[in-house]
Design an enzyme around this catalytic site. Structure first.
Site, PDB file in Angstrom:
ATOM      1  N   GLN A 123       0.897  -1.209   0.036  1.00  0.00           N
ATOM      2  CA  GLN A 123      -0.124   0.102   0.121  1.00  0.00           C
ATOM      3  C   GLN A 123       0.800   1.342  -0.045  1.00  0.00           C
ATOM      4  OE1 GLN A 123      -3.414  -0.299   0.333  1.00  0.00           O
ATOM      5  NE2 GLN A 123      -3.679   1.934  -0.010  1.00  0.00           N
ATOM      6  N   PHE A 124       1.210   1.544  -1.141  1.00  0.00           N
ATOM      7  CA  PHE A 124       2.419   2.971  -1.308  1.00  0.00           C
ATOM      8  C   PHE A 124       1.428   4.194  -0.761  1.00  0.00           C
ATOM      9  CE2 PHE A 124       0.074   3.280  -5.213  1.00  0.00           C
ATOM     10  CZ  PHE A 124       0.172   4.714  -5.395  1.00  0.00           C
ATOM     11  N   THR A 125       0.083   4.068  -0.826  1.00  0.00           N
ATOM     12  CA  THR A 125      -0.514   5.369  -0.546  1.00  0.00           C
ATOM     13  C   THR A 125      -0.368   5.770   1.120  1.00  0.00           C
ATOM     14  OG1 THR A 125      -2.849   4.071  -0.204  1.00  0.00           O
ATOM     15  CG2 THR A 125      -2.321   5.054  -2.554  1.00  0.00           C
TER      16      THR A 125
END
Length: 159
Positions: free
Chosen positions: A86-88
């Site tokens: 989950q890069f966000t």
């Protein structure tokens, strides 16, 4: 490195309408790596520390008088783990209305870092460990139990 851990009754990840990973009771962990972690982060004490912290959080109920308390870790509870890239988690929303992701780790090394983290957690965990697919358009379903949601940040925990 950042993790958002949610205690779940069940969780699953689908890609292209096909379930690629699913768990029963345990932890759904959204996992992100930051630009400052770098491609050698897996060699730092914080990398193993984050895995240990995730598995050792006492956020599951015990037996008897402890049945309604945070008493057991995932390991004690014999729960399962679902890790989702989950890069966000590194979104910067300070300016404008569109988040910036410049603080997120470079996908060129973050994909390998996520796979290393999955292997590390799998080796340390008594229960089953599943994962989403780095870079895929995923649909994540969960039944948050509690609800219990915990934020872990390696820079706050291990610096």
């Amino acid at each position: 490195m950042r993790i958002v851990a949610q205690r779940v009754r069940e969780a699953s990840v689908s890609v292209d309408d096909r379930v690629v990973a699913a768990i029963g009771q345990g932890l759904l962990a959204l996992v992100g790596f930051g630009r400052d972690d770098g491609p050698d982060f897996h060699q730092s004490p914080a990398f193993a520390g984050m895995a240990r912290k995730l598995l050792d959080l006492r956020i599951f109920p015990g037996q008897g008088d402890a049945a309604h308390k945070f008493h057991c870790s995932l390991q004690d509870f014999s729960g399962q783990v679902l890790l989702v890239p989950q890069f966000t988690l590194y979104a910067d929303c300070r300016k404008g209305r569109r988040p910036s992701f410049t603080d997120a780790g470079d996908p060129a090394w973050a994909a390998a870092m996520f796979e290393r983290f999955v292997r590390h957690v799998d080796e340390a965990c008594h229960g089953s460990v599943s994962s989403g697919i780095f870079g895929a358009e995923m649909e994540v379903r969960l039944c948050n139990w509690g609800p219990v949601t915990i934020w872990l940040d390696s820079t706050r925990l291990f610096s």
